[in-house]
Scaffold this motif. Structure first.
Motif, PDB file in Angstrom:
ATOM      1  N   LEU A 160       0.830  -1.201   0.000  1.00 12.66           N
ATOM      2  CA  LEU A 160       0.000   0.000   0.000  1.00 12.66           C
ATOM      3  C   LEU A 160       0.866   1.253   0.000  1.00 12.66           C
ATOM      4  O   LEU A 160       0.557   2.230  -0.695  1.00 12.66           O
ATOM      5  N   ARG A 161       1.954   1.242   0.764  1.00 13.58           N
ATOM      6  CA  ARG A 161       2.868   2.391   0.741  1.00 13.58           C
ATOM      7  C   ARG A 161       3.404   2.617  -0.673  1.00 13.58           C
ATOM      8  O   ARG A 161       3.501   3.758  -1.139  1.00 13.58           O
ATOM      9  N   SER A 162       3.744   1.541  -1.359  1.00 15.14           N
ATOM     10  CA  SER A 162       4.239   1.668  -2.734  1.00 15.14           C
ATOM     11  C   SER A 162       3.172   2.273  -3.642  1.00 15.14           C
ATOM     12  O   SER A 162       3.481   3.092  -4.515  1.00 15.14           O
ATOM     13  N   ALA A 163       1.920   1.878  -3.446  1.00 15.43           N
ATOM     14  CA  ALA A 163       0.829   2.430  -4.254  1.00 15.43           C
ATOM     15  C   ALA A 163       0.623   3.917  -3.960  1.00 15.43           C
ATOM     16  O   ALA A 163       0.342   4.713  -4.861  1.00 15.43           O
ATOM     17  N   LEU A 164       0.776   4.307  -2.702  1.00 21.56           N
ATOM     18  CA  LEU A 164       0.560   5.704  -2.319  1.00 21.56           C
ATOM     19  C   LEU A 164       1.644   6.622  -2.880  1.00 21.56           C
ATOM     20  O   LEU A 164       1.360   7.761  -3.261  1.00 21.56           O
ATOM     21  N   VAL A 165       2.890   6.157  -2.927  1.00 22.36           N
ATOM     22  CA  VAL A 165       3.981   7.018  -3.393  1.00 22.36           C
ATOM     23  C   VAL A 165       4.255   6.863  -4.886  1.00 22.36           C
ATOM     24  O   VAL A 165       4.844   7.754  -5.499  1.00 22.36           O
ATOM     25  N   GLY A 166       3.815   5.741  -5.476  1.00 27.13           N
ATOM     26  CA  GLY A 166       4.093   5.494  -6.886  1.00 27.13           C
ATOM     27  C   GLY A 166       2.893   5.530  -7.793  1.00 27.13           C
ATOM     28  O   GLY A 166       3.031   5.571  -9.016  1.00 27.13           O
ATOM     29  N   GLY A 167       1.690   5.505  -7.205  1.00 28.73           N
ATOM     30  CA  GLY A 167       0.481   5.589  -8.005  1.00 28.73           C
ATOM     31  C   GLY A 167      -0.027   4.237  -8.478  1.00 28.73           C
ATOM     32  O   GLY A 167       0.661   3.219  -8.367  1.00 28.73           O
ATOM     33  N   ILE A 168      -1.246   4.251  -9.013  1.00 30.90           N
ATOM     34  CA  ILE A 168      -1.907   3.040  -9.485  1.00 30.90           C
ATOM     35  C   ILE A 168      -2.290   3.212 -10.949  1.00 30.90           C
ATOM     36  O   ILE A 168      -2.933   4.203 -11.320  1.00 30.90           O
ATOM     37  N   GLY A 169      -1.892   2.278 -11.787  1.00 33.28           N
ATOM     38  CA  GLY A 169      -2.330   2.273 -13.175  1.00 33.28           C
ATOM     39  C   GLY A 169      -1.541   3.194 -14.085  1.00 33.28           C
ATOM     40  O   GLY A 169      -0.437   3.640 -13.765  1.00 33.28           O
ATOM     41  N   ARG A 170      -2.145   3.498 -15.237  1.00 29.85           N
ATOM     42  CA  ARG A 170      -1.510   4.310 -16.271  1.00 29.85           C
ATOM     43  C   ARG A 170      -1.881   5.788 -16.142  1.00 29.85           C
ATOM     44  O   ARG A 170      -2.670   6.167 -15.288  1.00 29.85           O
ATOM     45  N   ALA A 171      -1.301   6.592 -17.065  1.00 26.11           N
ATOM     46  CA  ALA A 171      -1.613   8.027 -17.224  1.00 26.11           C
ATOM     47  C   ALA A 171      -1.341   8.819 -15.948  1.00 26.11           C
ATOM     48  O   ALA A 171      -2.048   9.779 -15.639  1.00 26.11           O
ATOM     49  N   LYS A 172      -0.281   8.465 -15.227  1.00 25.35           N
ATOM     50  CA  LYS A 172       0.024   9.148 -13.977  1.00 25.35           C
ATOM     51  C   LYS A 172       0.434  10.607 -14.204  1.00 25.35           C
ATOM     52  O   LYS A 172       0.271  11.445 -13.319  1.00 25.35           O
ATOM     53  N   GLY A 173       0.972  10.899 -15.372  1.00 25.79           N
ATOM     54  CA  GLY A 173       1.340  12.279 -15.659  1.00 25.79           C
ATOM     55  C   GLY A 173       0.144  13.156 -15.991  1.00 25.79           C
ATOM     56  O   GLY A 173       0.275  14.385 -16.065  1.00 25.79           O
ATOM     57  N   TYR A 174      -1.026  12.548 -16.162  1.00 28.24           N
ATOM     58  CA  TYR A 174      -2.221  13.295 -16.581  1.00 28.24           C
ATOM     59  C   TYR A 174      -3.333  13.216 -15.547  1.00 28.24           C
ATOM     60  O   TYR A 174      -4.517  13.199 -15.883  1.00 28.24           O
ATOM     61  N   GLY A 175      -2.955  13.180 -14.272  1.00 29.63           N
ATOM     62  CA  GLY A 175      -3.940  13.297 -13.205  1.00 29.63           C
ATOM     63  C   GLY A 175      -4.525  11.985 -12.734  1.00 29.63           C
ATOM     64  O   GLY A 175      -5.548  11.987 -12.031  1.00 29.63           O
ATOM     65  N   CYS A 176      -3.914  10.854 -13.067  1.00 35.25           N
ATOM     66  CA  CYS A 176      -4.407   9.545 -12.653  1.00 35.25           C
ATOM     67  C   CYS A 176      -3.415   8.876 -11.707  1.00 35.25           C
ATOM     68  O   CYS A 176      -2.219   9.147 -11.762  1.00 35.25           O
ATOM     69  N   GLY A 177      -3.931   7.987 -10.868  1.00 34.64           N
ATOM     70  CA  GLY A 177      -3.065   7.151 -10.048  1.00 34.64           C
ATOM     71  C   GLY A 177      -2.897   7.559  -8.610  1.00 34.64           C
ATOM     72  O   GLY A 177      -2.474   6.743  -7.779  1.00 34.64           O
ATOM     73  N   LEU A 178      -3.202   8.819  -8.242  1.00 35.67           N
ATOM     74  CA  LEU A 178      -2.978   9.281  -6.875  1.00 35.67           C
ATOM     75  C   LEU A 178      -4.084   8.781  -5.952  1.00 35.67           C
ATOM     76  O   LEU A 178      -5.245   9.172  -6.055  1.00 35.67           O
ATOM     77  N   LEU A 179      -3.705   7.926  -5.009  1.00 34.03           N
ATOM     78  CA  LEU A 179      -4.598   7.386  -3.988  1.00 34.03           C
ATOM     79  C   LEU A 179      -4.392   8.172  -2.706  1.00 34.03           C
ATOM     80  O   LEU A 179      -3.258   8.306  -2.237  1.00 34.03           O
ATOM     81  N   THR A 180      -5.466   8.685  -2.131  1.00 34.97           N
ATOM     82  CA  THR A 180      -5.388   9.392  -0.852  1.00 34.97           C
ATOM     83  C   THR A 180      -6.302   8.716   0.158  1.00 34.97           C
ATOM     84  O   THR A 180      -7.346   8.169  -0.188  1.00 34.97           O
ATOM     85  N   LEU A 181      -5.877   8.754   1.435  1.00 39.10           N
ATOM     86  CA  LEU A 181      -6.608   8.119   2.518  1.00 39.10           C
ATOM     87  C   LEU A 181      -7.039   9.152   3.548  1.00 39.10           C
ATOM     88  O   LEU A 181      -6.364  10.170   3.738  1.00 39.10           O
ATOM     89  N   SER A 182      -8.142   8.871   4.229  1.00 38.31           N
ATOM     90  CA  SER A 182      -8.604   9.746   5.324  1.00 38.31           C
ATOM     91  C   SER A 182      -9.363   8.906   6.328  1.00 38.31           C
ATOM     92  O   SER A 182      -9.797   7.793   6.041  1.00 38.31           O
ATOM     93  N   ARG A 183      -9.527   9.457   7.525  1.00 37.87           N
ATOM     94  CA  ARG A 183     -10.253   8.743   8.565  1.00 37.87           C
ATOM     95  C   ARG A 183     -11.709   8.569   8.172  1.00 37.87           C
ATOM     96  O   ARG A 183     -12.283   9.469   7.570  1.00 37.87           O
TER      97      ARG A 183
END
Length: 238
Positions: A215-238
């Motif tokens: 999960l840490r890797s996903a949070l700092v590296g993103g998920i899936g394609r098109a990360k340069g175009y606003g995709c992949g950023l996973l954020t968590l909250s309570r």
């Protein structure tokens, strides 16, 4: 790692111009870092996501190995008020993640697959975007284990169970994952001589940590394609 939130003002022309193009917004995000300052090592990279909040407000989130300098972004498209920009270091939070924890999450992804029939100019299987809600939702659910989390069902979280009747008239219980597709967007733009078609899907829901390292890797590296175009950023909250 750092997570920065910048409120954008949609009443300003500069903001409207930026958010109308993933390419322009991508360039503006990278422009918030000095040349050579974006240290992309150990899977860390610059990720960003544009969220539409209640009241037609906009929030730009940037995850990065070093803190950005968003002065130019704020000058062109943001709110010139206190609280318009917040930056927090996330290392302690990332280190505190552990299996079994549950978090609310939000992520924008580019759900794609490789076609068995269509080929690109180099003869490789062509990458195509999933277009239906079911396809896009299944894409994220299928990738959850490899990214260190699972999506619990409603029965597990709230005790609510959906019921349906099969062809024989038997009532069956359905425990649906607690996940909502809250936004979909189709963008087309040119990158050099190529026409790029980008399917975006934004999800919210509840996740449970199954593997903190993944999960840490996903949070700092993103998920899936098109990360340069606003995709992949996973954020968590309570």
């Amino acid at each position: 790692m750092y997570l920065t939130r910048i409120y954008l003002d949609p009443r300003r022309r500069g903001c409207r111009d930026l958010v109308a193009s993933s390419q322009r917004l991508h360039a503006a995000v990278l422009g918030a870092f000095a040349p050579g300052a974006r240290r992309e090592a150990d899977g860390q990279r610059v990720l960003w996501r544009l969220d539409e909040l209640e009241g037609r407000r906009l929030a730009l989130f940037i995850s990065s190995p070093v803190a950005p300098d968003p002065a130019a972004l704020v000058e062109a498209a943001g709110w010139r008020t206190e609280g318009g920009v917040t930056t927090r270091r996330t290392d302690d939070f990332l280190a505190s993640l552990a299996a079994g924890q549950r978090w609310r999450f939000r992520v924008t992804v580019n759900p794609t697959y490789r076609s068995a029939e269509e080929r690109d100019a180099k003869g490789r299987k062509k990458v195509l975007g999933h277009v239906t809600v079911d396809q896009q939702t299944r894409w994220l659910l299928d990738r959850a284990p490899a990214n260190g989390f699972r999506i619990p069902g409603a029965a597990e979280l709230t005790g609510d169970v959906a019921r349906a009747t099969d062809e024989d008239g038997t009532v069956i219980e359905i425990d649906e994952p607690v996940i909502s597709l809250v936004g979909r967007d189709l963008q087309k733009f040119r990158r050099g001589d190529a026409l790029v078609t980008l399917q975006k899907a934004t999800f919210e829901g509840t996740l449970e940590v199954t593997d903190a390292s993944l999960l840490r890797s996903a949070l700092v590296g993103g998920i899936g394609r098109a990360k340069g175009y606003g995709c992949g950023l996973l954020t968590l909250s309570r």
